[in-house]
Design a protein around this motif. Structure first.
Motif, mmCIF file in Angstrom:
data_model
loop_
_atom_site.group_PDB
_atom_site.id
_atom_site.type_symbol
_atom_site.label_atom_id
_atom_site.label_comp_id
_atom_site.label_asym_id
_atom_site.label_seq_id
_atom_site.Cartn_x
_atom_site.Cartn_y
_atom_site.Cartn_z
ATOM 1 N N LEU A 14 -18.974 -24.482 18.202
ATOM 2 C CA LEU A 14 -19.275 -24.856 16.826
ATOM 3 C C LEU A 14 -20.625 -24.308 16.370
ATOM 4 O O LEU A 14 -20.798 -23.957 15.197
ATOM 5 C CB LEU A 14 -19.258 -26.380 16.683
ATOM 6 N N ASN A 15 -21.590 -24.238 17.277
ATOM 7 C CA ASN A 15 -22.913 -23.739 16.911
ATOM 8 C C ASN A 15 -22.885 -22.274 16.499
ATOM 9 O O ASN A 15 -23.747 -21.808 15.752
ATOM 10 C CB ASN A 15 -23.887 -23.926 18.075
ATOM 11 N N GLN A 16 -21.900 -21.532 16.987
ATOM 12 C CA GLN A 16 -21.799 -20.109 16.671
ATOM 13 C C GLN A 16 -20.950 -19.849 15.425
ATOM 14 O O GLN A 16 -20.922 -18.732 14.923
ATOM 15 C CB GLN A 16 -21.197 -19.356 17.863
ATOM 16 N N ALA A 17 -20.276 -20.870 14.933
ATOM 17 C CA ALA A 17 -19.332 -20.684 13.831
ATOM 18 C C ALA A 17 -20.055 -20.630 12.492
ATOM 19 O O ALA A 17 -21.018 -21.362 12.256
ATOM 20 C CB ALA A 17 -18.310 -21.819 13.820
ATOM 21 N N ASN A 18 -19.575 -19.753 11.608
ATOM 22 C CA ASN A 18 -20.117 -19.697 10.244
ATOM 23 C C ASN A 18 -19.025 -19.483 9.201
ATOM 24 O O ASN A 18 -19.316 -19.219 8.044
ATOM 25 C CB ASN A 18 -21.163 -18.577 10.137
ATOM 26 N N ASP A 19 -17.759 -19.603 9.626
ATOM 27 C CA ASP A 19 -16.633 -19.431 8.710
ATOM 28 C C ASP A 19 -15.577 -20.477 9.037
ATOM 29 O O ASP A 19 -15.038 -20.498 10.152
ATOM 30 C CB ASP A 19 -16.045 -18.025 8.858
ATOM 31 N N LEU A 20 -15.285 -21.356 8.073
ATOM 32 C CA LEU A 20 -14.341 -22.449 8.321
ATOM 33 C C LEU A 20 -12.964 -21.951 8.712
ATOM 34 O O LEU A 20 -12.311 -22.518 9.600
ATOM 35 C CB LEU A 20 -14.214 -23.335 7.080
ATOM 36 N N THR A 21 -12.477 -20.903 8.047
ATOM 37 C CA THR A 21 -11.119 -20.425 8.300
ATOM 38 C C THR A 21 -10.958 -19.891 9.714
ATOM 39 O O THR A 21 -9.858 -19.897 10.259
ATOM 40 C CB THR A 21 -10.736 -19.325 7.294
ATOM 41 N N GLN A 22 -12.048 -19.436 10.316
ATOM 42 C CA GLN A 22 -12.003 -18.972 11.700
ATOM 43 C C GLN A 22 -12.375 -20.080 12.673
ATOM 44 O O GLN A 22 -11.827 -20.173 13.764
ATOM 45 C CB GLN A 22 -12.954 -17.785 11.875
ATOM 46 N N MET A 23 -13.320 -20.928 12.266
ATOM 47 C CA MET A 23 -13.826 -21.949 13.165
ATOM 48 C C MET A 23 -12.791 -23.010 13.514
ATOM 49 O O MET A 23 -12.610 -23.364 14.682
ATOM 50 C CB MET A 23 -15.060 -22.600 12.539
ATOM 51 N N LEU A 24 -12.084 -23.538 12.508
ATOM 52 C CA LEU A 24 -11.188 -24.667 12.760
ATOM 53 C C LEU A 24 -10.042 -24.329 13.716
ATOM 54 O O LEU A 24 -9.789 -25.088 14.655
ATOM 55 C CB LEU A 24 -10.652 -25.208 11.432
ATOM 56 N N PRO A 25 -9.315 -23.200 13.543
ATOM 57 C CA PRO A 25 -8.274 -22.880 14.518
ATOM 58 C C PRO A 25 -8.833 -22.660 15.928
ATOM 59 O O PRO A 25 -8.224 -23.075 16.918
ATOM 60 C CB PRO A 25 -7.648 -21.584 13.960
ATOM 61 N N SER A 26 -10.001 -22.032 16.023
ATOM 62 C CA SER A 26 -10.585 -21.743 17.335
ATOM 63 C C SER A 26 -11.007 -23.017 18.052
ATOM 64 O O SER A 26 -10.739 -23.191 19.249
ATOM 65 C CB SER A 26 -11.795 -20.814 17.173
ATOM 66 N N VAL A 27 -11.678 -23.920 17.333
ATOM 67 C CA VAL A 27 -12.145 -25.141 17.974
ATOM 68 C C VAL A 27 -10.978 -26.059 18.323
ATOM 69 O O VAL A 27 -11.013 -26.768 19.340
ATOM 70 C CB VAL A 27 -13.180 -25.861 17.086
ATOM 71 N N LEU A 28 -9.926 -26.048 17.505
ATOM 72 C CA LEU A 28 -8.745 -26.856 17.810
ATOM 73 C C LEU A 28 -8.086 -26.369 19.097
ATOM 74 O O LEU A 28 -7.718 -27.171 19.968
ATOM 75 C CB LEU A 28 -7.754 -26.793 16.648
ATOM 76 N N LYS A 29 -7.952 -25.064 19.235
ATOM 77 C CA LYS A 29 -7.365 -24.496 20.450
ATOM 78 C C LYS A 29 -8.205 -24.841 21.668
ATOM 79 O O LYS A 29 -7.671 -25.223 22.725
ATOM 80 C CB LYS A 29 -7.241 -22.976 20.295
ATOM 81 N N GLU A 30 -9.531 -24.734 21.543
ATOM 82 C CA GLU A 30 -10.423 -25.057 22.657
ATOM 83 C C GLU A 30 -10.349 -26.536 23.009
ATOM 84 O O GLU A 30 -10.320 -26.911 24.191
ATOM 85 C CB GLU A 30 -11.854 -24.668 22.297
ATOM 86 N N LEU A 31 -10.290 -27.391 21.990
ATOM 87 C CA LEU A 31 -10.188 -28.836 22.212
ATOM 88 C C LEU A 31 -8.943 -29.182 23.016
ATOM 89 O O LEU A 31 -9.006 -29.946 23.999
ATOM 90 C CB LEU A 31 -10.163 -29.554 20.859
ATOM 91 N N LEU A 32 -7.816 -28.629 22.609
ATOM 92 C CA LEU A 32 -6.570 -28.928 23.316
ATOM 93 C C LEU A 32 -6.605 -28.375 24.737
ATOM 94 O O LEU A 32 -6.080 -28.992 25.678
ATOM 95 C CB LEU A 32 -5.389 -28.350 22.530
ATOM 96 N N HIS A 33 -7.235 -27.225 24.901
ATOM 97 C CA HIS A 33 -7.318 -26.607 26.232
ATOM 98 C C HIS A 33 -8.121 -27.477 27.193
ATOM 99 O O HIS A 33 -7.695 -27.718 28.332
ATOM 100 C CB HIS A 33 -7.942 -25.221 26.126
ATOM 101 N N VAL A 34 -9.280 -27.969 26.757
ATOM 102 C CA VAL A 34 -10.154 -28.712 27.676
ATOM 103 C C VAL A 34 -9.694 -30.147 27.876
ATOM 104 O O VAL A 34 -10.049 -30.778 28.877
ATOM 105 C CB VAL A 34 -11.617 -28.688 27.180
ATOM 106 N N THR A 35 -8.907 -30.696 26.951
ATOM 107 C CA THR A 35 -8.439 -32.076 27.095
ATOM 108 C C THR A 35 -7.047 -32.168 27.700
ATOM 109 O O THR A 35 -6.623 -33.245 28.132
ATOM 110 C CB THR A 35 -8.424 -32.792 25.737
ATOM 111 N N GLY A 36 -6.312 -31.060 27.717
ATOM 112 C CA GLY A 36 -4.957 -31.081 28.247
ATOM 113 C C GLY A 36 -3.918 -31.590 27.274
ATOM 114 O O GLY A 36 -2.732 -31.716 27.615
#
Length: 366
Positions: A14-36
């Motif tokens: 999130l600290n590296q993100a500066n565009d909502l349209t790119q940030m939200l899909p990326s962080v959602l994918k990472e969230l699901l990956h690390v939580t299972g």
């Protein structure tokens, strides 16, 4: 320790993100990956409570039906609770209405997903939307899982707020730069052109040579035309009267171009700045076209609100041109207006016939 690593991983992204349209899909994918967790989606909400599907990952087949129609239309319990201000913490949604609709209408396989957790995206007292996550055959999220999701949702909400503030700052900086450029043009080039006109006029009175007078007259006409173009350019950079509404600004801009613009506004308009900016730029180009191509001195502008949409129509009874409705835009100016409208989720249409005139209509969601 595992929870801290998860939060650290999300925070770094999130600290590296500066565009909502790119940030939200990326962080959602990472969230699901690390939580299972297998599936997730994010709804963003505006101040009126309208929602948009901003990101999704690994949705079951049924929710993907007809380009994700089950996710983009209608209401559900989590959205309803959010709109009513009753969803302030992470919660288990016992059953998902969107999943129920998929099953009821046989839109596709739900892949064992029946329930989901829902978490508001917040930063301080501001709310931005919802984070929803689900897994096959999982009907309950523990308090520890909800607490982790809530912490992550707070990180996402803070990132959304930061990006929005950055975008606002950039918009203000752009406006300031336009104003500076407009002032510079007015104080330098505009004044030089005006001085040139006065010099030519004075020189005409000092000679009796017909050829010289004719050349000076031609120079004066060019100077007058250049001065008018410069004033129009300054108006485009810094519109006067926009604080009184888009209709007033377009009427004033018409006067700069030498056009008589009849403006009719239906209803009270409180437009978001991006929508007002787009209407102003499209209206400018439409009036420029009337001036340059329609061979007339008058046109009509109508602005109205209908079904959460602002509609602006610019009509003239000029020479018109050959155009098949629905075809590609015949000029760069018209193509630019269309692109500007579609960028904001709106539409742009042109109707024109030779000898009859031209009508452009832009529809923008508000």
């Amino acid at each position: 320790m595992e929870e801290l690593q998860t939060l650290k991983s999300i925070a770094e992204m999130l600290n590296q993100a500066n565009d909502l349209t790119q940030m939200l899909p990326s962080v959602l994918k990472e969230l699901l990956h690390v939580t299972g967790i297998t599936s997730g989606w994010i709804f963003l909400m505006n101040e009126k409570g309208d929602y948009t599907l901003a990101a999704d990952y690994n949705l079951p087949e049924g929710l993907l039906w007809k380009y994700k129609k089950p996710m983009c239309e209608g209401s559900c319990w989590c959205v309803d609770k959010y709109q009513k201000g009753r969803l302030n913490r992470a919660a288990n949604i016992m059953e998902c209405k969107r999943i129920e609709n998929v099953i009821e209408h046989s839109w596709g396989d739900t892949e064992g997903i029946t329930h989901h957790a829902t978490v508001p995206l917040r930063a301080g007292n501001e709310s931005f939307g919802l984070l929803n996550v689900a897994s096959p055959n999982k009907t309950y999220f523990s308090q520890e899982e909800l607490a982790l999701l809530e912490a992550i949702a707070f990180q996402i909400g803070t990132a959304i707020k930061r990006i929005q503030l950055t975008q606002k700052e950039q918009e203000l900086a752009l406006i300031a730069e336009r104003n500076r450029l407009a002032r510079d043009l007015h104080d330098s080039v505009n004044q030089l052109l005006f001085s040139l006109m006065l010099t030519v006029r004075g020189t005409q009175e000092m000679t009796n040579e017909p050829e010289v007078k004719e050349m000076l007259s031609y120079i004066q006409e060019l100077s007058q035309e250049a001065l008018q173009e410069m004033r129009a350019l300054i108006w485009q950079l810094r519109p006067q009267g926009l604080e009184d509404g888009i209709g007033s600004a377009l009427c004033s801009y018409g006067k700069v171009l030498g056009l008589e613009v009849q403006v009719e506004v239906k209803g009270v308009l409180e437009l978001p700045s991006k929508i007002e900016e787009a209407m102003w730029r499209i209206g400018q180009e439409a009036l420029n076209n009337c001036k340059k191509h329609a061979v007339i001195k008058a046109c009509n502008v109508e602005i109205q609100v209908k079904d959460k949409t602002v509609i602006m129509t610019v009509r003239d009874e000029g020479c018109g041109f050959h155009y098949t409705e629905g075809g590609s835009m015949p000029t760069l100016g018209l193509a630019g207006m269309k692109e500007r409208a579609e960028f904001l989720g709106g539409s742009f249409n042109v109707i024109s016939k030779v000898g009859v005139g031209t009508s452009i209509q832009v529809n923008l969601p508000i």
